[in-house]
Design a protein around this motif. Structure first.
Motif, PDB file in Angstrom:
ATOM      1  N   LEU A 170      12.189  40.875  58.214  1.00 30.98           N
ATOM      2  CA  LEU A 170      13.331  39.956  58.127  1.00 30.98           C
ATOM      3  C   LEU A 170      13.157  38.798  59.107  1.00 30.98           C
ATOM      4  CD1 LEU A 170      16.083  39.077  57.154  1.00 30.98           C
ATOM      5  CD2 LEU A 170      17.126  40.779  58.680  1.00 30.98           C
ATOM      6  N   THR A 171      12.689  39.094  60.311  1.00 34.77           N
ATOM      7  CA  THR A 171      12.443  38.030  61.286  1.00 34.77           C
ATOM      8  C   THR A 171      11.405  37.050  60.760  1.00 34.77           C
ATOM      9  OG1 THR A 171      12.958  39.562  63.091  1.00 34.77           O
ATOM     10  CG2 THR A 171      11.780  37.548  63.666  1.00 34.77           C
ATOM     11  N   GLY A 172      10.334  37.572  60.159  1.00 36.62           N
ATOM     12  CA  GLY A 172       9.337  36.702  59.557  1.00 36.62           C
ATOM     13  C   GLY A 172       9.913  35.873  58.420  1.00 36.62           C
ATOM     14  N   GLY A 173      10.785  36.490  57.625  1.00 35.36           N
ATOM     15  CA  GLY A 173      11.433  35.755  56.537  1.00 35.36           C
ATOM     16  C   GLY A 173      12.331  34.638  57.047  1.00 35.36           C
ATOM     17  N   LEU A 174      13.035  34.888  58.135  1.00 32.23           N
ATOM     18  CA  LEU A 174      13.896  33.855  58.721  1.00 32.23           C
ATOM     19  C   LEU A 174      13.075  32.678  59.235  1.00 32.23           C
ATOM     20  CD1 LEU A 174      16.414  36.158  60.623  1.00 32.23           C
ATOM     21  CD2 LEU A 174      16.959  34.649  58.690  1.00 32.23           C
ATOM     22  N   ALA A 189      20.627  28.166  62.809  1.00 30.28           N
ATOM     23  CA  ALA A 189      21.214  29.498  62.628  1.00 30.28           C
ATOM     24  C   ALA A 189      20.132  30.539  62.354  1.00 30.28           C
ATOM     25  CB  ALA A 189      22.226  29.466  61.486  1.00 30.28           C
ATOM     26  N   ALA A 190      19.150  30.169  61.515  1.00 30.47           N
ATOM     27  CA  ALA A 190      18.066  31.108  61.200  1.00 30.47           C
ATOM     28  C   ALA A 190      17.227  31.393  62.442  1.00 30.47           C
ATOM     29  CB  ALA A 190      17.195  30.536  60.088  1.00 30.47           C
ATOM     30  N   GLY A 191      16.974  30.358  63.242  1.00 28.37           N
ATOM     31  CA  GLY A 191      16.209  30.563  64.468  1.00 28.37           C
ATOM     32  C   GLY A 191      16.923  31.470  65.450  1.00 28.37           C
ATOM     33  N   LEU A 192      18.229  31.257  65.599  1.00 28.86           N
ATOM     34  CA  LEU A 192      19.004  32.110  66.493  1.00 28.86           C
ATOM     35  C   LEU A 192      19.041  33.552  65.986  1.00 28.86           C
ATOM     36  CD1 LEU A 192      22.009  29.736  67.308  1.00 28.86           C
ATOM     37  CD2 LEU A 192      20.126  30.389  68.831  1.00 28.86           C
TER      38      LEU A 192
END
Length: 531
Positions: A170-174, A189-192
């Protein structure tokens, strides 16, 4: 632009994406031991998602396959050390095949809102599948096992390997979403969210041990030679462990080492059947009597019909001898038993080094001893969620792993295997005693830290005071539920997408055709319109 120029441009872009998928697979391999660059396990799923985004399903299939091949060929090259390159390549091809549906899934779910969530679910669904089929599956290469030195590790105490793999993907997807999203607020928002998800594991720790402490010793007797040939010198291997245990008893008697409450010998510590070979039986009994406490010995026990064998952990007592036992529940295909033996023999005659198949047990590995309840897993079993959890649920207050990594020489296999034990320690909040025939033996704390270790191809004894624990982590309590929930998310996303596509297709078919005025033959449509 000419048709040929367009074709070359399209071919060039396709080739670039395939090369990108290969590089992404190699990046993932470097996330594992011995390199241990855990953050690359975050980048690889996101990079693959970008490479297959808005591509044809054929290209997604190809990209997924070459990604898997580029991952498993370097990750598990050690499988060919003793049997040659063909079995190693076939294993990599088999595992790469699971990444074909992964590539398709990554392409499809990116058509949905919040697609980073869905690609993470698809990743875990593929891990769940290849961890079960064929022949009981293979869990090597789970994203979670690359995270034992990463902030994600703590999440293992909440949801085991599925939750950690999900969080990593999920982190990689973000991060991939940041690349393709043009809205600055959404990027921030995605980075946070990616940063918070990465650090979330630091907020979780296994419950404190709630029992008394006991002293456990693990004996690493070593082998006379590296590789499979040590099997031809089985008596020497057993005698090594006998001698090291007797030296331990001498050190205890002199006050140099604390008296252990129990001792663990590794897998293959007695390949000579002590129930049939009196000399082996007597030597083991003498060592156990000398140290004065029960010793876990690993023996090969023939089945009643003498056709096959059982990989068995036996608790050997002073004076009274062998008693309680645990039979390995998950023998490894092509390592401990040979599926399709006649076909396998056409590929390599190395299958004949395993003339009899190991058969599986059907009960959890749990031993109630004066030193507490010891949960047991043998070798690769530590990679399977259910086998380790069963030992804890059945009462295991400490976990022990008997293993033999001598077959794979000084390859990265040993460190990759140790990482699994470290993960299980955090997942279940238990001390893990790793007893390896020729290294690496280790004592792993409930937080995953390696407290003691013995190096490869050395004789050594580790003696440690460790806590017993009956406390359960959330992961122990919920079992396989996190995995099934995540798999359901993946299937639901793909199923919903398929249903939507089907409905749209039906709507197009049902729409009335546009009415066209009839024009007499020989008259232009413009003339007809003026009539």
């Amino acid at each position: 632009m000419s048709v040929s120029a367009v074709g070359k441009a399209i071919g060039g872009r396709t080739l670039a994406r395939v090369i990108g998928a290969i590089l992404a697979g190699l990046l993932l391999a470097f996330a594992f031991q011995p390199f241990d660059l855990w953050f690359l396990a975050v980048l690889a799923p996101g990079l693959l998602a970008l490479l297959v985004r808005e591509q044809s399903l054929k290209l997604s299939m190809l990209s997924g396959f070459v990604f898997g091949l580029a991952f498993f060929l370097p990750l598990m090259w050690w499988t060919g050390l003793e049997v040659g390159p063909v079995p190693w390549i076939l294993l990599a091809l088999l595992q790469a095949a699971f990444f074909v549906p992964l590539g398709i899934g990554f392409t499809l779910v990116q058509r949905l809102p919040a697609w980073p969530l869905w690609i993470a679910a698809v990743w875990v669904a593929v891990e769940a599948l290849r961890g079960r089929v064929p022949w009981g599956g293979l869990t090597w290469g789970k994203l979670a096992f690359a995270q034992v030195d990463a902030p994600f590790l703590g999440l293992g105490a909440l949801g085991g390997t599925p939750l950690v793999s999900f969080a990593v993907a999920l982190t990689g997807g973000l991060l991939a979403w940041i690349v393709v999203n043009r809205n600055m607020r959404m990027r921030v928002a995605a980075g946070l969210a990616a940063g918070g998800l990465t650090m979330a594991g630091l907020l979780v720790s296994p419950p404190a041990a709630d029992g008394e402490t006991v002293t456990i010793a693990t004996v690493q007797g070593n082998v006379p030679v590296m590789g499979l040939d040590f099997n031809s010198r089985a008596r020497v291997v057993t005698n090594n462990h006998v001698e090291v245990t007797e030296r331990l008893a001498a050190d205890v008697a002199s006050g140099e080492v604390e008296q252990p409450d129990i001792v663990v010998w590794p897998e293959n510590s007695s390949d000579m059947n002590p129930y049939r070979d009196q000399q082996t039986y007597d030597n083991i009994q003498h060592a156990v009597d000398t140290i004065g406490v029960p010793v876990f010995v690993n023996v090969r026990v023939p089945t009643e019909d003498e056709q096959n064998v059982e990989n068995t952990a036996v608790l050997w007592h002073p004076e009274t001898g062998p008693a309680e036992s645990y039979i390995k529940r998950h023998p490894m295909p092509f390592g401990e038993y040979i599926p399709m033996r006649n076909i396998a023999r056409m590929i390599t005659d190395a299958v004949d080094r395993q003339p009899r198949d190991f058969v599986s047990g059907d009960e959890a590995g749990i031993f109630d001893t004066a030193a507490g309840s010891i949960g047991m897993a043998i070798c690769f079993e530590v990679g399977f969620d259910a086998i380790v959890r069963d030992a804890v649920v059945e009462g295991g207050q400490v976990l022990a792993v008997q293993t033999n990594n001598a077959t794979f020489r000084d390859s990265p296999m040993t460190e990759q295997h140790l990482a699994m034990s470290r993960f299980r320690a955090v997942e279940h909040g238990r001390t893990v005693i790793v007893s390896a025939l020729a290294g690496v033996s280790a004592v792993v704390a409930p937080d995953g830290e390696v407290l003691q270790r013995a190096e490869l191809f050395t004789q050594d004894v580790l003696v440690a005071e460790v806590p017993l624990s009956d406390a359960r982590t959330v992961a122990t309590a919920v079992g396989t539920w996190p995995e099934w929930i995540i798999v359901a998310l993946a299937l639901g996303a793909l199923g919903g997408l398929g249903l939507t596509t089907l409905r749209r297709g039906r709507a197009v078919d049902a729409a009335p055709a546009e009415k066209t005025d009839m024009v007499p033959a020989g008259m232009s449509s413009e003339a007809g319109s003026r009539m």
